[in-house]
Design an enzyme around this catalytic site. Structure first.
Site, PDB file in Angstrom:
ATOM      1  N   ASP A   8       0.871  -1.169   0.000  1.00 51.95           N
ATOM      2  CA  ASP A   8       0.000   0.000   0.000  1.00 51.95           C
ATOM      3  C   ASP A   8       0.913   1.225   0.000  1.00 51.95           C
ATOM      4  O   ASP A   8       1.486   1.592   1.020  1.00 51.95           O
ATOM      5  CB  ASP A   8      -0.895  -0.015   1.249  1.00 51.95           C
ATOM      6  CG  ASP A   8      -1.758   1.243   1.368  1.00 51.95           C
ATOM      7  OD1 ASP A   8      -1.784   2.041   0.407  1.00 51.95           O
ATOM      8  OD2 ASP A   8      -2.398   1.421   2.425  1.00 51.95           O
ATOM      9  N   LYS A  69       2.652  11.193  -3.318  1.00 54.90           N
ATOM     10  CA  LYS A  69       1.636  10.451  -4.056  1.00 54.90           C
ATOM     11  C   LYS A  69       0.690  11.383  -4.801  1.00 54.90           C
ATOM     12  O   LYS A  69       0.185  11.058  -5.877  1.00 54.90           O
ATOM     13  CB  LYS A  69       0.849   9.553  -3.095  1.00 54.90           C
ATOM     14  CG  LYS A  69      -0.208   8.677  -3.766  1.00 54.90           C
ATOM     15  CD  LYS A  69      -0.809   7.740  -2.736  1.00 54.90           C
ATOM     16  CE  LYS A  69      -1.879   6.849  -3.341  1.00 54.90           C
ATOM     17  NZ  LYS A  69      -2.393   5.869  -2.362  1.00 54.90           N
ATOM     18  N   GLU A 146      -7.441   0.342  -4.141  1.00 51.60           N
ATOM     19  CA  GLU A 146      -7.360   0.232  -2.689  1.00 51.60           C
ATOM     20  C   GLU A 146      -8.654  -0.288  -2.049  1.00 51.60           C
ATOM     21  O   GLU A 146      -8.604  -1.192  -1.194  1.00 51.60           O
ATOM     22  CB  GLU A 146      -6.966   1.588  -2.095  1.00 51.60           C
ATOM     23  CG  GLU A 146      -5.511   1.950  -2.389  1.00 51.60           C
ATOM     24  CD  GLU A 146      -5.197   3.407  -2.135  1.00 51.60           C
ATOM     25  OE1 GLU A 146      -6.086   4.134  -1.637  1.00 51.60           O
ATOM     26  OE2 GLU A 146      -4.068   3.845  -2.438  1.00 51.60           O
ATOM     27  N   ASP A 168     -13.032   4.671   1.756  1.00 51.07           N
ATOM     28  CA  ASP A 168     -11.574   4.750   1.904  1.00 51.07           C
ATOM     29  C   ASP A 168     -11.132   6.207   1.901  1.00 51.07           C
ATOM     30  O   ASP A 168     -11.053   6.854   0.857  1.00 51.07           O
ATOM     31  CB  ASP A 168     -10.910   3.989   0.747  1.00 51.07           C
ATOM     32  CG  ASP A 168      -9.391   3.954   0.860  1.00 51.07           C
ATOM     33  OD1 ASP A 168      -8.842   4.577   1.786  1.00 51.07           O
ATOM     34  OD2 ASP A 168      -8.755   3.292   0.023  1.00 51.07           O
TER      35      ASP A 168
END
Length: 586
Positions: A8, A69, A146, A168
């Site tokens: 992850d 990210k 994810e 999420d």
């Protein structure tokens, strides 16, 4: 069987897991299953990743990179020390650190990985993630969403059929997916989200509030002070966590700006009012997701919370109010995604597991063409070919027609998005099909789009009457945010070589200390020289030519004094260098 790890790669934190005895196991990094997604360079010029890098964000903010990210897939360069890196290169350092600890745990080399991405990551961002893995020496055998990974981890060991809503909310991105589990098949029906919404935005709202309060009290704008902003970032993160469990949080920072101190109390109610508009956006995404899946809220069996930001009590309240169901977090929201990736890695490696994964594309893919828009002929109408929420892998085709007689080429432009005009969507890439037959307008061109299991696109254009075709994988060479892999590998190799040279220099300095004796006096002198050299080198690209030349001369003299073992001369040069740095940094 081979080991395929699950990673992850998060905005704020990252984790790595593997399948062990049929169950996902999270590998600890320095005793902690969670590693900050933070990269930096320490005072000696050495690359540091994780906790060590995060620990220096206050003392050396210019040498520390956070939340990379959010920049994945963008054509930008990030400065780290005296070098510049792409977001993919910075991310590769995070992956390398995770890989190193997993290899240490296993006692063998790891070559393959499943890496997760937000469901709403576009094609460029997915390819950038895969490139980061390549730069870290990993064969990324699968990219999965994810929320899908979280559903896999949650479903492991469950035998009943159910409908799951996976919410999420991570550090930098938000996704919601509707997942149906039937007879061991985990099928994603629909996804929606926002790649620029997460816990980092909550932190920024707190920081903005503090900065405004400080400006009102003292007339000072802390936005202009990088070190003060980084201190506030640490304080805001701490206060945010405290407000998850307590009604008030106090933030104190002595000498935040010169002789001015910060002392402010934040109430949970005030904080919740700050973030409520952002959380409302997540509710809008939930509504869109359920609409796409043709499922009513009352049909949902369970809601799974994923991501550290879901610990905010208001998240629980608004979800329960919207759906009428108490959300679940039996598995750690921080770890569930990497665990699901490890399960998928085990499936690919050949291990028997309970679940089979069916993932989807969260975006529509198509091309531009002449067509009707708003009652008028328009040259740039978006024509969908693969609709969003289509299960992967998928291949779809449509026929198009040339508009002119004897038209010998067509320019194929590919986009992803949901807007009626192509220019309002995300441009993926384009290519020319040349050498078409010299025939009247209306020549049939069949355009086929194929999305693989990773959500990466291949495009084929065929002239139907002759079979003339052109096939293009819409990889980085066709995207404006193109990353030159060879150049990136060279840049990383050069940086690591510089690190090795620095280590050799340290050995030389240590030898110098032993030869001269009196180590207790000379060691601080040498450490100071190294620190001054690093600080001076950072200034070279931002100062005038004369000052830069003077600094270079002093750097050469400093190295010569070290090599000659001349402590007296080194002390004098340190003083001169320190004076110059003080003047230039100020």
């Amino acid at each position: 069987m081979e080991t395929i790890v699950g990673i992850d790669l998060g905005t704020t934190n990252s984790e790595i897991s593997l399948l062990e005895d049929g169950k996902p196991k999270v590998i600890t990094i320095d005793g902690d299953p969670i590693m900050p997604s933070c990269v930096g360079i320490d005072k000696s010029g050495k690359l540091i990743v994780g906790k060590a890098a995060k620990n220096q964000i206050i003392s050396d903010p210019e040498s520390t990179v956070l939340s990379i990210k959010r920049k994945m897939g963008e054509h930008i360069r990030v400065r780290l020390g005296n070098k510049e890196f792409s977001p993919e290169e910075i991310s590769s350092f995070i992956l390398l650190e995770l890989k190193k600890h997993a290899e240490r745990y296993l006692g063998k080399t790891i070559e393959k990985a499943v890496i997760t991405v937000p469901a709403y990551f576009d094609d460029r961002q997915r390819k950038a993630t895969k490139d980061a893995g390549l730069l870290a020496g990993l064969d990324v055998v699968r990219i999965i969403n994810e929320p899908t990974a979280a559903a896999l981890a949650y479903d492991a060991g469950h035998i009943e059929n159910h409908k799951l809503l996976v919410y999420d909310l991570g550090g930098g991105t938000f996704d919601v997916s509707l997942v149906v589990v039937e007879n061991g098949v985990v099928e994603v029906k629909a996804s929606h989200g926002d790649t620029k919404l997460g816990g980092d935005d909550f932190d920024q709202l707190l920081i903005n509030h503090i900065i405004q309060d400080f400006k009102t009290r003292h007339g000072i704008d802390l936005n202009e002070d990088l070190r003060a902003r980084r201190r506030l970032l640490v304080s805001a993160e701490k206060a945010k966590r405290e407000l998850s469990d307590h009604p008030f949080a106090r933030i104190r920072e002595e000498y935040l700006y010169k002789d001015l101190h910060l002392d402010i109390e934040i109430s949970r109610s005030n904080y919740e009012e700050m973030i409520r508009p952002l959380l409302q956006k997540t509710l809008n995404c939930i509504q869109m997701c359920l609409k796409d899946a043709s499922i009513l809220p009352r049909e949902i069996d369970k809601i799974i919370l994923v991501g550290g930001a879901t610990r905010t009590p208001l998240v629980h309240e608004i979800i329960k109010s919207e759906i009428g169901i108490e959300p679940h977090y039996e598995i750690s929201p921080d770890l569930i995604v990497s665990m699901g990736a490890a399960i998928q890695g085990g499936v690919i490696a050949g291990y028997k597991t309970h679940s089979i994964l069916v993932d989807i594309t969260p975006y529509t893919f198509g091309t531009s063409a002449i067509g009707e828009y708003d009652g008028q002929t328009h040259l740039d109408v978006f024509v969908p070919i693969i609709k969003r929420n289509t299960p992967l892998p998928v291949s779809k085709g449509e026929v198009f027609y040339t508009v002119a007689d004897n038209q010998e080429e067509v320019d194929v432009n590919i986009y992803q998005g949901e807007e009626p005009l192509a220019e309002d969507n995300i441009f993926i890439g384009n290519f020319l099909v040349k050498g078409l037959s010299k025939v009247p307008g209306g020549n049939e061109i069949v355009l086929n789009l194929e999305l693989d299991i990773n959500g990466i696109l291949k495009v084929t254009a065929i002239e139907k009457c002759t079979g003339l075709s052109k096939v293009v994988t819409m990889d980085t060479k066709n995207i404006k945010t193109h990353l030159d892999i060879a150049a990136a590998q060279k840049n990383i190799a050069s940086f690591l070589t510089d690190e090795a040279e620095d280590e050799e220099a340290e050995v030389s300095d240590a030898h110098f200390e032993i030869v001269e004796g009196e180590e207790t006096e000379k060691q601080p002198l040498l450490m100071k020289a190294k620190d001054l050299r690093k600080r001076a080198e950072k200034l070279l690209n931002s100062i005038g030519q004369e000052d830069a030349q003077e600094i270079r001369d002093l750097l050469d003299k400093s190295r010569d004094a070290v090599n000659a073992g001349d402590t007296k001369r080194l002390s004098e040069i340190n003083t001169s260098l320190e004076d110059m740095i003080f003047y230039l940094e100020d």
